[in-house]
Design an enzyme around this catalytic site. Structure first.
Site, PDB file in Angstrom:
ATOM      1  N   GLU A 279       7.780  -0.306   2.687  1.00  0.00           N
ATOM      2  CA  GLU A 279       8.802  -1.263   3.117  1.00  0.00           C
ATOM      3  C   GLU A 279       8.271  -2.687   3.167  1.00  0.00           C
ATOM      4  OE1 GLU A 279      11.821  -1.994   6.875  1.00  0.00           O
ATOM      5  OE2 GLU A 279      11.414   0.010   6.140  1.00  0.00           O
ATOM      6  N   LYS A 280       6.966  -2.831   3.454  1.00  0.00           N
ATOM      7  CA  LYS A 280       6.377  -4.159   3.584  1.00  0.00           C
ATOM      8  C   LYS A 280       4.910  -4.109   3.168  1.00  0.00           C
ATOM      9  CE  LYS A 280       7.554  -4.138   7.970  1.00  0.00           C
ATOM     10  NZ  LYS A 280       7.928  -2.751   8.298  1.00  0.00           N
TER      11      LYS A 280
ATOM     12  N   ASP B 146      10.353   2.312   6.456  1.00  0.00           N
ATOM     13  CA  ASP B 146      10.205   2.599   7.877  1.00  0.00           C
ATOM     14  C   ASP B 146      11.040   3.825   8.255  1.00  0.00           C
ATOM     15  OD1 ASP B 146       8.460   0.553   8.313  1.00  0.00           O
ATOM     16  OD2 ASP B 146       9.879  -0.786   9.307  1.00  0.00           O
TER      17      ASP B 146
ATOM     18  N   ASP C 210      13.507   4.852   9.954  1.00  0.00           N
ATOM     19  CA  ASP C 210      14.798   4.702  10.624  1.00  0.00           C
ATOM     20  C   ASP C 210      15.864   4.540   9.543  1.00  0.00           C
ATOM     21  OD1 ASP C 210      14.509   2.099   9.702  1.00  0.00           O
ATOM     22  OD2 ASP C 210      14.038   1.256  11.670  1.00  0.00           O
TER      23      ASP C 210
ATOM     24  N   TYR D 258       4.720   2.676  15.564  1.00  0.00           N
ATOM     25  CA  TYR D 258       5.946   2.014  15.086  1.00  0.00           C
ATOM     26  C   TYR D 258       6.806   1.534  16.249  1.00  0.00           C
ATOM     27  CZ  TYR D 258      10.411   1.457  12.655  1.00  0.00           C
ATOM     28  OH  TYR D 258      11.584   0.954  12.164  1.00  0.00           O
TER      29      TYR D 258
ATOM     30  N   ARG E 118       9.926  -0.129  16.447  1.00  0.00           N
ATOM     31  CA  ARG E 118      11.392  -0.187  16.468  1.00  0.00           C
ATOM     32  C   ARG E 118      11.980   1.204  16.743  1.00  0.00           C
ATOM     33  NH1 ARG E 118      13.500  -4.922  13.657  1.00  0.00           N
ATOM     34  NH2 ARG E 118      11.784  -6.246  12.967  1.00  0.00           N
TER      35      ARG E 118
END
Length: 642
Positions: free
Chosen positions: A7-8, A103, A105, A328, A330
């Site tokens: 994701e990043k 991520d 989610d 993580y 979030r």
């Protein structure tokens, strides 16, 4: 070649570090010795097209175009990340297989899924995509995640839920923002009146609180406290409990509003004999609080250190991505997988190295039982991600704020290995002249996990409210002397303005702010207003748009925010609608609901709402607003919407 799509960049580098060495770094990717390649997104590389992409006429805002409902949804590359999109396009073509490493989610799931779809991956190659779920950037955890890949197809419902949320928010925000901005322009308002499925009910919460404070009229109420003594001279206090006959003199909270009634009670009981009519003693144990989810961490960080929700989230991202000190962040979960328990000793050692002490106590001296498994370890309550906890990583030199947030995360982890807090709870009812008086006391027995929390300071002001009083050893039927009674005049107080902590708490516990039992039930079963990932951004967005402002620690609505909320229909400013949305989105994510079940009714609703907006003339907005607030389009933070 197997391609991991993270994701990043920070996540991509963490994955690359556990692959066979040596690593070969390219521009926007890393290749391992076995040919595996890791590349990454930079948040969302794609975004939904603007209305004018569907029809050039939509560039001009007009009621005649509303509602704008795309027949076929279009995505476009973001300008500032187009180079990385090109890197991924080339690598995806070369790859024999793909691993989705977004991520854990629903937004992370959609982010990479939409990229894979946009780049035209089809057939067997798409069906074979695997999913890598990473909650912890430490090498051991990343290695375990890479070794335990799952089928990406198993997460299609999660991605569909995020897709529905994204498109529904676009429809709702684009159409109602245009509708009410046009009405604002008619009366001379300068700027954009933005409407969002979550942001507007949050603004509504603040406006209604401000109005309640402004309309509040204080009134006096009266308490009677009996000063009691045993035959041996031991003293304590007990509070009068108005009987059913006193009901006409009580307010909704059961407080006595009659001075004459209180005077009469005080006179009748002074110098009389009382009898212990009921005595209840219990030895109680209180388990430690669970490890943190993001919202509960943000609330505690605000209370303890005055950090805003966004500041806490930003610090958490640094601790997770830059320093790899926490898992993580979030996360909406407060439970842990049982397999993590085996790492307890190593995690505690890392905390000791990184902090040294907590609440003035050396971590090495804490009475920890690392064999103990608290209720936090529960596989059945962990889904894609788990509670926020410290990692095995050791690091020195954190900033003050980083150390404060890391300390909170560490504290709520350490207390899982500490003894329960034990106390004696006593409640005594004393009958005096046919009146009932109650005395309560809490006597700590075993401090347990509470030793890592600041001691509660005694209440200031009225000594009769002393929650720390100790009661003598009483027996049922015992006679007591009622000495001179105390009559206390107090005044009702207005609701307090929202702070970061209380606004976050209201968003997570939004069910308390609705009257409809059915809606309250839905909100109780969902995450409330917004998600762990979006709440901080939504609050900050309302500040940026000129709807909220800070007064010290208080959050209040501006004139613009207040007038705007009063001009909007209730359905847009209360949490009821978003409760229904969240219930449907959760059902989609769990495979129990359908995409169209959310989108079709929304289309019909927008037809009615945009038509109704034409009759709204918010004349009080004349002269308010500033184009500067909305003049420059700022890059949106990832996962901040609605």
């Amino acid at each position: 070649m197997r391609l991991f799509i993270a994701e990043k960049p920070s996540l991509g580098r963490a994955i690359a570090e556990v692959l066979p060495k040596p690593l070969k770094k390219g521009e926007g990717f890393v290749t391992a010795a076995n040919g595996d390649t890791v590349s990454w997104c930079i948040g969302h590389l794609l975004e939904l097209q603007a209305p004018e992409a569907y029809n050039p006429a939509f560039k001009k805002w007009s009621h005649e175009h509303l509602p704008i409902i795309p027949e076929k949804w279009l995505l476009t590359p973001k300008r500032n990340t187009s180079k990385q999109l090109g890197v991924l396009r080339s690598l995806v073509k070369q790859a024999s297989s793909l691993v989705h490493a977004g991520d854990p989610d629903r937004e992370g799931q959609l982010l990479v899924d939409e990229l894979i779809n946009f780049l035209g991956v089809k057939g067997d190659k798409k069906a074979a995509v695997q999913r890598c779920l990473i909650n912890d950037l430490n090498p051991a955890a990343v290695s375990q995640a890479v070794a335990n890949l799952r089928r990406n197809q198993d997460f299609i419902p999660l991605s569909t839920s995020a897709l529905a949320r994204s498109r529904a928010d676009w429809l709702y925000g684009i159409n109602l923002t245009r509708a009410y901005t046009l009405q604002g322009q008619q009366v001379g308002y300068k700027g954009v009146l933005s409407v969002g499925r979550v942001q507007t009910p949050v603004l509504g919460l603040v406006v209604r609180r401000d109005l309640a404070i402004a309309a509040f009229v204080s009134h006096p109420f009266y308490e009677v406290w009996a000063q009691l003594a045993t035959a041996t001279g031991e003293r304590f206090k007990a509070k009068w409990q108005p009987s059913a006959a006193c009901q006409p003199y009580l307010d909704e909270q059961g407080r006595n509003l009659s001075r004459a009634l209180a005077d009469n009670v005080a006179r009748r009981i002074s110098g009389q004999t009382g009898t212990v009519s009921r005595l209840q003693r219990e030895h109680k144990k209180q388990s430690a609080a669970l490890p943190y989810s993001l919202s509960t961490l943000q609330i505690d960080a605000s209370k303890a250190f005055g950090l805003s929700a966004q500041q806490t989230l930003d610090i958490c991202q640094e601790l997770y991505e830059k320093y790899q000190l926490i898992t993580y962040p979030r996360s909406d979960c407060r439970f842990l997988p049982t397999e993590h328990h085996s790492q307890a000793a190593t995690v505690v050692a890392a905390i000791e190295h990184n902090l040294g002490q907590l609440n003035g106590q050396a971590i090495a001296t804490l009475p920890l039982n690392l064999q103990q498994k608290s209720r936090a370890w529960n596989d059945t309550k962990v889904s894609a991600h788990h509670a926020i906890i410290p990692t095995l990583k050791r690091h020195s030199g954190l900033s003050k704020a980083q150390g404060q947030v890391y300390g909170l995360v560490s504290r709520n982890y350490l207390i899982q290995f500490m003894a329960p807090y034990e106390f004696a709870s006593t409640e005594v009812e004393v009958s005096i002249a046919a009146g009932s008086f109650i005395a309560k006391a809490i006597e700590p027995k075993v401090e347990g996990w509470k030793q890592l929390f600041p001691k509660r300071s005694a209440k200031a002001g009225d000594p009769a409210e002393d929650a720390d009083q100790l009661l003598p050893n009483l027996t049922k039927g015992q006679l007591l002397s009622s000495l001179q009674a105390d009559l206390l005049e107090k005044a009702t107080s207005a609701p307090k303005p929202y702070s970061d902590a209380t606004l976050l708490a209201a968003m997570t516990g939004i069910g308390a702010h609705v009257s409809d039992p059915a809606v309250r039930k839905i909100l109780k079963d969902t995450d409330g207003l917004g998600t762990e990932a979006t709440r901080a951004g939504i609050i900050e967005l309302l500040f940026k748009r000129g709807f909220l402002l800070r007064q010290g620690k208080s959050i209040v609505a501006t004139d613009t925010g207040r007038i705007f909320i009063t001009a909007l229909p209730d359905v847009a400013t209360t949490p009821d609608m978003t409760a229904q949305w969240e219930a449907q989105l959760t059902a989609i994510a769990e495979g129990r609901g359908q995409y169209q079940a959310l989108m079709d009714p929304l289309t019909e609703q927008l037809q009615a709402m945009t038509l109704a907006s034409r009759s709204v003339v918010p004349t009080q907005l004349k002269g308010l607003g500033t184009a500067k607030v909305f003049g420059k389009k700022k890059r949106a933070r990832k996962k901040t919407s609605a």
